[in-house]
Design a protein around this motif. Sequence first.
Motif, PDB file in Angstrom:
ATOM      1  N   HIS A   1      -7.960  -4.037  -2.282  1.00  0.00           N
ATOM      2  CA  HIS A   1      -7.826  -3.091  -1.167  1.00  0.00           C
ATOM      3  C   HIS A   1      -9.227  -2.900  -0.615  1.00  0.00           C
ATOM      4  CE1 HIS A   1      -6.432   1.140   0.374  1.00  0.00           C
ATOM      5  NE2 HIS A   1      -6.618   0.268   1.351  1.00  0.00           N
TER       6      HIS A   1
ATOM      7  N   ASP B   1      -1.817  -6.262   5.702  1.00  0.00           N
ATOM      8  CA  ASP B   1      -1.403  -6.571   4.336  1.00  0.00           C
ATOM      9  C   ASP B   1      -1.077  -8.063   4.253  1.00  0.00           C
ATOM     10  OD1 ASP B   1      -0.894  -3.617   3.140  1.00  0.00           O
ATOM     11  OD2 ASP B   1      -0.361  -3.737   5.264  1.00  0.00           O
TER      12      ASP B   1
ATOM     13  N   ASP C   1      -4.040  -5.011   0.709  1.00  0.00           N
ATOM     14  CA  ASP C   1      -4.357  -4.452   2.020  1.00  0.00           C
ATOM     15  C   ASP C   1      -5.814  -4.787   2.304  1.00  0.00           C
ATOM     16  OD1 ASP C   1      -4.911  -2.971   4.253  1.00  0.00           O
ATOM     17  OD2 ASP C   1      -4.553  -1.013   3.323  1.00  0.00           O
TER      18      ASP C   1
ATOM     19  N   HIS D   1       2.229   1.771   5.384  1.00  0.00           N
ATOM     20  CA  HIS D   1       2.221   0.312   5.440  1.00  0.00           C
ATOM     21  C   HIS D   1       3.589  -0.209   5.019  1.00  0.00           C
ATOM     22  CE1 HIS D   1      -2.274  -0.579   5.544  1.00  0.00           C
ATOM     23  NE2 HIS D   1      -2.232   0.741   5.397  1.00  0.00           N
TER      24      HIS D   1
ATOM     25  N   ASN E   1       0.873  -1.172   0.000  1.00  0.00           N
ATOM     26  CA  ASN E   1       0.000   0.000   0.000  1.00  0.00           C
ATOM     27  C   ASN E   1       0.911   1.223   0.000  1.00  0.00           C
ATOM     28  OD1 ASN E   1      -1.566   2.263   0.811  1.00  0.00           O
ATOM     29  ND2 ASN E   1      -3.070   0.925   1.780  1.00  0.00           N
TER      30      ASN E   1
END
Length: 841
Positions: A243, A334, A279, A365, A132
Amino acid sequence: MRTSEEIYHQVRWDPRLDPARFVLGVRRRGAGPKRIPLPEFTPGGDIPWHRVLFVEADGEVVWDRATGVDRVGTSAAGRVRDPRRLRAPFFTARTPHAWDPAAGRWRPADRGPRTPPAPPGTAPEVRVLTWNTLWDRYDSDRIDTAHRRPLLLAALAGSGADVIALQEVEAGLLEMLLAAPWVRDGYTLGTDPYGRDADEHGLLLLSRLPVREAAVHFLRPHKAVTAVVVTAAAGPLTVAATHLSSDHSAEGPARRQAELERLAEGLAGVAGDLVLLGDLNDWREGPDGPAAVLGLRDAWTEVHGPHDRTPTFDPGANPLAALASLSGRAARLDRVLPRGDGLRVTGAELLGDTPTPQGLYVSDHYGVAAVLRPGGDGDGDGDGDGGPTDPRAAVAPGTGTGGGTGTGGVRWPDDGPRTQTAVPGADPAADPAADPGDGDRAERIVRRVTEALGEGAVHLVGSRRTGCALPGADVDLVAALPGGTDGTDIALGLPSLRERLVAALPDAARPRQVTGARVPGLRFEADGLRVDLALVATGALDPAEAVDRRTELGGAAAVALGAVGDATAVRAAAGDRHAAFAALARRVKAWARARGLDSAPFGGLPGLAWSVLAARTVREAGDLPAGELLRHFFGTWAAWDWREPVTLDGSAGTAPSPSLSPHPSPNAAVTVLTPAAPVRSCTSQVGAGGRDLLVQELYRAWELLDQQVPAAGNGTGGINGTGGTGLWSALLSPPPMHRRHAAWAVLTVAPPPGEDFEGVLGAVRGRMRALLTALEEAGAADVHAWPRPVETGPALARYAVGLGRTPPGAAIVAALARQWGGGLPGVGVEVVADGAVPAPR
């Protein structure tokens, strides 16, 4: 000539066509036509249909407004070359792009020939990376994007990743990636970089392995899953990236759970090895974690153990994460989540978890990289070699679970391969397309039954009426007789009818009343063939008019008489190509029988469903040679989205009667509608596991035909009605049951003396779908009951029910068996190890 809109939708939905290989030529004012990849075109958007001038596939014009050319679907251009994994309607195709240095721009990638498999004993690793990247839509003045992005590109370039999945990609970062020499020189993008995908969902996939397919699915506005199928040395691998909604969103946890469930549904329809990156914004672990919800494994856990909770988002250590966090909680958001028995994880590490000397992190991240070693899907079609991993090498004793009377099974022989005759009395190496030659006997039985009843009308139905019966097929009859529509008169008169049949057919053996049928009936044997006779009371209707006016009778009577209309409609659909239909249907049904897919009581497809599929194939395929027609059948239905109902004529279909039960459900795993009124699903008994097995077997047959059938369909190894024995040996070989199931429930039917064995056996068959449903709900998602007994005797039948790769415990199966088998005398179920089950036949 069809319209451009019709062409677009055919390419979008026809499983035989690859949308990623089509381009639309759109008229521009004052300039030449603009070429737009078909997957990037938006129907009903800014470009009206009349501005589409032509359609190209593989560089060939297949539709042209000016000249009237319309060859979409008949030309070889744009055809699917390999079985698609990212299929509509869940996935929408995208066109992968690669850098063209001569043109100085990104162009549709040449996917080229498939990379050959790795040599035996090798399985080169695939390194995947998810990150991310932290866009600057929020707190842009506090996250130092201008300095972070060069750090990110340097980290990506040095990662050695074969496939990179990025989240929160925005225009500035995309421009830097597209300009980076290492990206241009070595990576293919999973979409058109000049399109709107990055703006819509912020996801980007880059691969330095050849990309065979690319696609996207929007979970909700600004949330999606994007995917590519890459060619690794060990075969194709699907890599997906997503995501999911965070707690910053309104009702974030509920949104995320819905996204996970939708994602699980979509990924379940993707065949073969797969890995999901991204993520997931979900810190849960164990049975409630995202891996469990999705039915995937967790690469980090496999490498570092279930107690390692190393965070990928750590507000306590990373100031960028502290800015974004609502709770201050460190979490592992993640993930790298693989799927596939042959897909092993050999390493997993974090990237970007160390700041620069100035204290700057690449993102809020950390990146997660994992090393995967593909090595096959664990469900090959061979019989195994009896080595240490072959379940036949170690046989555990059976554990009685339902008061069964079985003895624990018979071991598979260890001194050679197992054999199987796919069709009783037929050589599995022979082409089964020929007429079985027993039609005269069937006609004689119909004539004698008509004489025995003396009144009413007797109709031949099923495969005998459609002309595609296999050798030894039952003779299915429906008799319309005068009497009350509730069937009481017929039921009371069954003993008399039975006596009349015995008198008219002296050779009739074991005539008995059918148990559990929709309408009263009789079953017996005559002239060496089994006969099923359904009896319908027509009330005030003249029996001679009952078929045409069947809907007036309603319910079970209408369904029973509908079998006459169904068979007539199938035969009419084949028209002057009936010979081709009959040969195709016989081949397909022989294959389905050999692979255990052919019995409705056991969760398979009935003969009518196979006939509908074959007749529709003949209608749509044109005048193809036999070998091409069979390959076309498997290719069409392997790539079919089974959430779409199948009708004989390809239309949306007549709405099923709400009075019928069960009628097609929008959530049904497979829906093949009957062609005649009352319209109903003839496949409501097929569960999700049965559908998945059906698709797997269709793909296997398609790939086998692609390897062995010459293009013209009439070569020495092909199918032309006279040869192809080697091909049929392969197509009709027994499936690798010992590799699919870790344990079995062996169902024994052995009623005590004095009990009606045939009646008990009929009741067991009638309840089989209920047993399979109970086992599925207990966790055996890939349960499969073999449709024929693995052992028989004078008053004995034993059936093998494969419990899948992760079977329920013996105690659970025992409890289910006791509840299911209540009231069935002499019926028991026991759990045995795989090697203790005799070979299915």
